[in-house]
Design a protein around this motif. Structure first.
Motif, PDB file in Angstrom:
ATOM      1  N   GLU A  63       2.823  15.143   5.679  1.00  0.00           N
ATOM      2  CA  GLU A  63       1.659  15.126   4.786  1.00  0.00           C
ATOM      3  C   GLU A  63       1.826  14.011   3.754  1.00  0.00           C
ATOM      4  O   GLU A  63       2.895  13.858   3.160  1.00  0.00           O
ATOM      5  CB  GLU A  63       1.541  16.471   4.059  1.00  0.00           C
ATOM      6  CG  GLU A  63       1.542  17.697   4.974  1.00  0.00           C
ATOM      7  CD  GLU A  63       0.217  17.922   5.698  1.00  0.00           C
ATOM      8  OE1 GLU A  63      -0.739  17.185   5.436  1.00  0.00           O
ATOM      9  OE2 GLU A  63       0.167  18.842   6.541  1.00  0.00           O
ATOM     10  N   HIS A 192     -10.068  19.845  -0.232  1.00  0.00           N
ATOM     11  CA  HIS A 192      -8.855  19.504   0.503  1.00  0.00           C
ATOM     12  C   HIS A 192      -7.866  18.943  -0.510  1.00  0.00           C
ATOM     13  O   HIS A 192      -8.143  17.924  -1.136  1.00  0.00           O
ATOM     14  CB  HIS A 192      -9.208  18.457   1.578  1.00  0.00           C
ATOM     15  CG  HIS A 192      -8.069  18.055   2.467  1.00  0.00           C
ATOM     16  ND1 HIS A 192      -8.182  17.014   3.363  1.00  0.00           N
ATOM     17  CD2 HIS A 192      -6.815  18.542   2.623  1.00  0.00           C
ATOM     18  CE1 HIS A 192      -7.035  16.882   4.024  1.00  0.00           C
ATOM     19  NE2 HIS A 192      -6.188  17.785   3.589  1.00  0.00           N
ATOM     20  N   HIS A 194      -3.668  18.014  -1.404  1.00  0.00           N
ATOM     21  CA  HIS A 194      -2.243  17.909  -1.145  1.00  0.00           C
ATOM     22  C   HIS A 194      -1.547  17.962  -2.503  1.00  0.00           C
ATOM     23  O   HIS A 194      -2.130  17.565  -3.518  1.00  0.00           O
ATOM     24  CB  HIS A 194      -1.883  16.608  -0.426  1.00  0.00           C
ATOM     25  CG  HIS A 194      -2.313  16.594   1.013  1.00  0.00           C
ATOM     26  ND1 HIS A 194      -1.894  15.652   1.908  1.00  0.00           N
ATOM     27  CD2 HIS A 194      -3.124  17.432   1.706  1.00  0.00           C
ATOM     28  CE1 HIS A 194      -2.423  15.892   3.098  1.00  0.00           C
ATOM     29  NE2 HIS A 194      -3.184  16.966   3.003  1.00  0.00           N
ATOM     30  N   HIS A 205       0.347  20.009   2.225  1.00  0.00           N
ATOM     31  CA  HIS A 205      -1.086  20.332   2.282  1.00  0.00           C
ATOM     32  C   HIS A 205      -1.255  21.735   1.705  1.00  0.00           C
ATOM     33  O   HIS A 205      -0.568  22.671   2.132  1.00  0.00           O
ATOM     34  CB  HIS A 205      -1.526  20.235   3.750  1.00  0.00           C
ATOM     35  CG  HIS A 205      -2.861  20.812   4.072  1.00  0.00           C
ATOM     36  ND1 HIS A 205      -3.968  20.025   4.327  1.00  0.00           N
ATOM     37  CD2 HIS A 205      -3.269  22.096   4.222  1.00  0.00           C
ATOM     38  CE1 HIS A 205      -5.004  20.819   4.619  1.00  0.00           C
ATOM     39  NE2 HIS A 205      -4.604  22.075   4.555  1.00  0.00           N
TER      40      HIS A 205
HETATM   41 ZN   LIG Z   1      -4.301  18.014   4.320  1.00  0.00          ZN
END
Ligand SMILES: [Zn+2]
Length: 242
Positions: A63, A192, A194, A205
């Motif tokens: 990630e 979304h 991270h 994530h």
């Molecule tokens: Zn992600």
């Protein structure tokens, strides 16, 4: 004088500071979902478009978090590595983060509740936003994924092999985006994130969390650029079935 005033009226009256900020993405989520994990551009090139963002690496090797002028790679085993300029990404989203709004949410929220609360505070749900949440979190759950070799499987098949990292009372920064529904497929509609812990030793994530009195820095974007990969893998990837 009347004409002068007329041309000064902004097109969008959201109280957004100018100049207009731009999001930049490499490839599409549909291509990544289909297994197009080949590197498309280098991090040296990605950095020209912004150092704040998220994504992944060639071969889906972990990630990506872009924060404070640095790109970080969270490997499947949880190790966090600096990213070299020569490394490549098959999918990433970045911006030059200059927040224009601060949203303070008193109370305690799950990740789902946080999304609902933020939706009610954002000036409009029809624009992309970059978001940062920094602080102490009662609970965070991150994940990372194992790097793959060709022929590549689908994203969903790799996510089944994800590793989970659970934290309590952790200091961290979450870097993310909220994209409007009409961008689904091009990217992930909705939120979304991270994240990276403050000691920069863990991250990934974001899957779940608990948020106490979160302070969310927000940047509305009126400009969005997509760079489609100049690779055979992208050119020949199967179109998603609607
Ligand atoms: Zn992600």
């Amino acid at each position: 004088m009347g004409i002068f005033l007329a041309v000064c009226v902004p097109l969008v009256s959201l109280g957004v500071a100018h100049p207009v900020s731009r999001g930049f993405q490499v490839s599409t989520l549909d291509a990544l979902s289909a297994g197009v994990f080949e590197g498309a551009i280098s991090f040296r090139e990605l950095r020209r478009h912004g150092d704040f963002g998220l994504g992944t690496f060639a071969g889906l090797d972990g990630e990506l978090i872009g924060l404070d002028n640095q790109f970080y790679q969270v490997k499947r085993d949880g190790a966090v590595l600096p990213v070299s300029d020569q490394s490549q990404t098959p999918f990433a989203v970045v911006t030059q983060f200059k927040p224009t709004q601060k949203i303070i949410l008193p109370g305690t929220f799950t990740y789902t509740e946080l999304q609902t609360a933020l939706d009610q505070k954002l000036p409009s749900l029809n624009y992309p936003y970059a978001l940062a949440i920094e602080g102490q979190f009662p609970q965070l759950q991150f994940r990372s994924v194992p790097g793959q070799t060709p022929p590549y499987p689908t994203l969903a098949a790799v996510v089944k092999q994800q590793t989970l990292f659970n934290f309590e009372q952790v200091s961290a920064t979450l870097v993310g985006f909220r994209l409007p529904q009409n961008m689904q497929g091009i990217n992930a509609a909705g939120y979304h994130f991270h994240g990276l812990t403050k000691d920069k030793k863990s991250g990934g994530h974001l899957l779940a969390g608990q948020f106490r009195n979160p302070v969310v820095q927000v940047q509305l974007m009126q400009d969005w650029q997509i760079q489609f990969p100049d690779t055979a893998a992208f050119a020949q990837s199967p179109a998603p079935i609607p």
